[in-house]
Design a protein around this motif. Structure first.
Motif, PDB file in Angstrom:
ATOM      1  N   SER A 117     -22.923  33.270  52.607  1.00 56.94           N
ATOM      2  CA  SER A 117     -21.421  33.429  51.623  1.00 56.94           C
ATOM      3  C   SER A 117     -22.510  34.125  50.112  1.00 56.94           C
ATOM      4  O   SER A 117     -23.556  34.591  49.980  1.00 56.94           O
ATOM      5  N   ASP A 118     -21.693  34.951  49.677  1.00 54.15           N
ATOM      6  CA  ASP A 118     -21.748  35.458  48.179  1.00 54.15           C
ATOM      7  C   ASP A 118     -20.483  35.524  47.303  1.00 54.15           C
ATOM      8  O   ASP A 118     -20.450  34.475  47.426  1.00 54.15           O
ATOM      9  N   ASN A 119     -21.055  36.617  46.260  1.00 52.32           N
ATOM     10  CA  ASN A 119     -19.748  36.125  45.163  1.00 52.32           C
ATOM     11  C   ASN A 119     -18.372  35.639  45.160  1.00 52.32           C
ATOM     12  O   ASN A 119     -17.450  35.620  46.127  1.00 52.32           O
ATOM     13  N   LEU A 120     -18.358  34.503  44.175  1.00 56.15           N
ATOM     14  CA  LEU A 120     -17.188  34.086  44.298  1.00 56.15           C
ATOM     15  C   LEU A 120     -16.448  33.890  43.255  1.00 56.15           C
ATOM     16  O   LEU A 120     -17.779  33.140  42.184  1.00 56.15           O
ATOM     17  N   ASP A 121     -15.515  33.773  42.387  1.00 52.35           N
ATOM     18  CA  ASP A 121     -14.929  33.988  41.335  1.00 52.35           C
ATOM     19  C   ASP A 121     -13.087  33.191  41.555  1.00 52.35           C
ATOM     20  O   ASP A 121     -12.589  34.044  41.783  1.00 52.35           O
ATOM     21  N   ILE A 122     -12.970  32.313  41.224  1.00 50.25           N
ATOM     22  CA  ILE A 122     -11.645  31.665  41.494  1.00 50.25           C
ATOM     23  C   ILE A 122     -11.397  31.127  40.101  1.00 50.25           C
ATOM     24  O   ILE A 122     -11.772  30.477  39.176  1.00 50.25           O
ATOM     25  N   ARG A 123     -10.047  31.649  39.368  1.00 44.54           N
ATOM     26  CA  ARG A 123     -10.061  31.550  38.189  1.00 44.54           C
ATOM     27  C   ARG A 123      -8.260  31.188  37.842  1.00 44.54           C
ATOM     28  O   ARG A 123      -7.107  30.912  38.779  1.00 44.54           O
ATOM     29  N   TYR A 124      -8.206  30.094  36.655  1.00 42.25           N
ATOM     30  CA  TYR A 124      -6.904  30.115  36.233  1.00 42.25           C
ATOM     31  C   TYR A 124      -6.879  31.223  34.820  1.00 42.25           C
ATOM     32  O   TYR A 124      -7.837  30.394  33.929  1.00 42.25           O
ATOM     33  N   ALA A 125      -5.593  31.384  34.751  1.00 44.90           N
ATOM     34  CA  ALA A 125      -6.029  31.844  33.107  1.00 44.90           C
ATOM     35  C   ALA A 125      -4.308  32.120  32.602  1.00 44.90           C
ATOM     36  O   ALA A 125      -2.847  31.710  33.121  1.00 44.90           O
ATOM     37  N   ASP A 126      -4.746  32.090  31.504  1.00 44.75           N
ATOM     38  CA  ASP A 126      -2.493  31.832  30.862  1.00 44.75           C
ATOM     39  C   ASP A 126      -3.324  32.491  29.234  1.00 44.75           C
ATOM     40  O   ASP A 126      -4.539  33.293  29.038  1.00 44.75           O
ATOM     41  N   ARG A 127      -2.049  33.058  28.735  1.00 46.17           N
ATOM     42  CA  ARG A 127      -1.759  34.091  27.562  1.00 46.17           C
ATOM     43  C   ARG A 127      -1.187  33.709  26.448  1.00 46.17           C
ATOM     44  O   ARG A 127       0.493  33.582  26.456  1.00 46.17           O
ATOM     45  N   LEU A 128      -1.109  33.455  25.346  1.00 46.98           N
ATOM     46  CA  LEU A 128      -0.486  33.182  24.092  1.00 46.98           C
ATOM     47  C   LEU A 128      -0.585  34.635  23.511  1.00 46.98           C
ATOM     48  O   LEU A 128      -1.389  34.836  22.636  1.00 46.98           O
ATOM     49  N   ILE A 129       0.404  35.011  22.928  1.00 47.78           N
ATOM     50  CA  ILE A 129       1.040  36.100  22.273  1.00 47.78           C
ATOM     51  C   ILE A 129       1.824  36.353  21.773  1.00 47.78           C
ATOM     52  O   ILE A 129       2.768  35.984  21.966  1.00 47.78           O
ATOM     53  N   ASP A 130       2.021  36.901  20.427  1.00 43.70           N
ATOM     54  CA  ASP A 130       2.970  37.310  19.712  1.00 43.70           C
ATOM     55  C   ASP A 130       2.700  38.508  18.703  1.00 43.70           C
ATOM     56  O   ASP A 130       1.463  38.672  18.561  1.00 43.70           O
ATOM     57  N   LYS A 131       3.218  38.627  17.731  1.00 45.59           N
ATOM     58  CA  LYS A 131       2.376  39.760  16.536  1.00 45.59           C
ATOM     59  C   LYS A 131       1.205  39.578  16.431  1.00 45.59           C
ATOM     60  O   LYS A 131       1.266  40.322  14.994  1.00 45.59           O
ATOM     61  N   HIS A 132       1.151  37.873  15.920  1.00 44.52           N
ATOM     62  CA  HIS A 132       0.048  37.460  14.949  1.00 44.52           C
ATOM     63  C   HIS A 132      -0.837  37.171  15.425  1.00 44.52           C
ATOM     64  O   HIS A 132      -2.492  36.778  14.955  1.00 44.52           O
ATOM     65  N   ARG A 133      -1.336  37.073  16.869  1.00 49.46           N
ATOM     66  CA  ARG A 133      -1.818  36.710  17.597  1.00 49.46           C
ATOM     67  C   ARG A 133      -2.073  37.060  19.316  1.00 49.46           C
ATOM     68  O   ARG A 133      -0.692  37.671  19.535  1.00 49.46           O
TER      69      ARG A 133
END
Length: 450
Positions: free
Chosen positions: A176-192
């Motif tokens: 086995s070599d490199n492994l990367d499993i992700r959960y991601a989300d994003r909050l975006i508007d004109k201020h952040r």
């Protein structure tokens, strides 16, 4: 086709995420999203297991990602020089490898090399005498799982993994070599603009998105000389494919990146992450990793300045898991600069790691390991390139190494790189030859992926 490496904040369609401005307000609450993230972390573990069972897998530049996004390799990799990431490539990784549409998540890689040590050991045979050899190959499962989850998993075959001490014959081996499993989300508007996520991985630092991370920045061509036999800190691959790590991260306004991860021995339910890598390295409890980085982009330029801490307790006697532990304290500072404007790219990185080792054996004095690595690379028209690397490994272990590695390379098509490196040692205490310059090494490679 021209590719904009600096994506707009409003590019929700390209990220495959729902626009919060039009979403139901209840779904915008951070608490609910974090709850979904915790559930997804469990699902990620299950998915990672299924991926490894379903097909074999290694990952630097993964062509299945290019097929998923519909982009050329230069969108994610500076001048097409994998694995160096552009801002777009970092965004792709931070958002969980979810940009684009699901496609066949399979890819492969192979490396042909010729390695000539100035004064080679005849018993070592082809890996040192300049003969062309098939060095290594990998198979990947890599891609988008859903709008919030993705990852990659890999198995690598090393054609010259071990040598019989009696016959000097080499044997190949897969693991086995490199492994990367992700959960991601994003909050975006004109201020952040806030990206946050969870990562399940098996090599401290490989989850990082910056090119100055030891896992991605230095000696990354499979089979290359690196720092020779010089001692390196635990943060520089010491736990690679030996541990299971779970971490949480956030990236705020494309300015501040923060991550906190914990690592445990990769056995039991996590043994699929460490299979085929020799004897298991046992560490005690959960071992913390912390990362903080400041970033800024302007025009064709971007910079990063970062700090990293890794704290590891490794059992002194690997057969006695109730006994004493050796305590490794690693602290690092790193920096990166990039200039990306067709037809030129320039990437410069530097990483300085200080490690203190406090031994569990009573009366044994502590040791220190210091590692300074730097690299500058340049590409023209995403085809022609050169790099210059410097390394200075000093320690109290009697394994100092210092030297330079210039490299030239050519990318005739986007999935193939042909290159040559020459590693020049000014010091190599642990090298095979007492005269450091006799360990100088010429390295030729053909690196292809599909």
């Amino acid at each position: 086709m021209d590719i904009d490496l600096h994506e707009s904040r409003g590019a929700w369609d390209s990220l495959g995420l729902e626009n919060p401005a039009t979403a139901d307000p209840a779904r915008r609450t951070l608490a609910m999203k974090l709850g979904r993230a915790l559930v997804a972390a469990v699902a990620a573990c299950t998915m990672a297991s299924l991926l490894l069972v379903a097909a074999p897998q290694q990952a630097w530049a993964v062509p299945s990602f290019a097929r998923q996004t519909g982009q050329n390799c230069v969108a994610c990799h500076a001048g097409g020089q994998f694995p160096e990431l552009t801002p777009y490539g970092r965004m792709f990784k931070l958002t969980g490898y979810t940009i684009g549409e699901r496609s066949l998540p399979l890819a492969m890689m192979a490396v042909l090399t010729a390695n000539k040590v100035k004064v080679n050991d005849p018993a070592a045979g082809k890996p040192e005498d300049g003969s062309p050899i098939f060095n290594t190959a990998s198979l990947f499962v890599a891609g988008k799982i859903n709008d919030n989850m993705g990852g990659f998993a890999q198995i690598t075959y090393n054609n010259y993994d071990s040598q019989d001490p009696n016959t000097n014959a080499w044997a190949g081996h897969s693991g086995s070599d490199n492994l990367d499993i992700r959960y991601a989300d994003r909050l975006i508007d004109k201020h952040r603009d806030l990206i946050y996520g969870l990562t399940l991985h098996n090599n401290p630092g490989m989850q990082d998105v910056f090119n100055s991370a030891p896992a991605w920045g230095y000696g990354i061509v499979p089979g290359s000389t690196g720092v020779g036999d010089g001692a390196t800190p635990m943060l520089d691959g010491g736990l690679g494919q030996q541990v299971a790590g779970i971490g949480a991260y956030a990236y705020w306004n494309k300015t501040l990146y923060a991550e906190l991860s914990g690592y445990r021995t990769g056995d039991g339910v996590f043994s699929f992450m460490t299979q085929g890598n020799g004897g298991q390295n046992y560490i005690k409890g959960t071992n913390p990793y912390a990362r903080l980085a400041f970033t800024k982009e302007w025009g064709a330029h971007n910079i990063m300045l970062g700090l990293t801490h890794l704290d590891v307790r490794q059992y002194t006697d690997q057969t006695n898991l109730s006994g004493a532990t050796d305590h490794y304290h690693d602290n690092a500072i790193d920096a990166q600069y990039q200039y990306l404007l067709d037809p030129y790219t320039l990437t410069a990185t530097a990483t300085d790691i200080h490690e203190t080792i406090d031994y569990g054996t009573a009366g044994q004095a502590s040791d220190t390991v210091d590692s300074l690595r730097a690299k500058a690379s340049f590409t023209y028209q995403a085809k022609y390139g050169a790099s210059l690397s410097y390394f200075d490994q000093t320690n109290t272990l009697g394994a100092d190494a210092k030297g330079w590695t210039p490299e030239v390379f050519w990318t005739p098509i986007q999935n193939v790189r042909v290159g040559m490196q020459y590693t020049m040692f000014n010091n190599d205490q642990a090298g095979a030859n007492p005269n450091a310059k006799d360990n100088n090494t010429l390295f030729f490679y053909v690196w292809g992926a599909y």
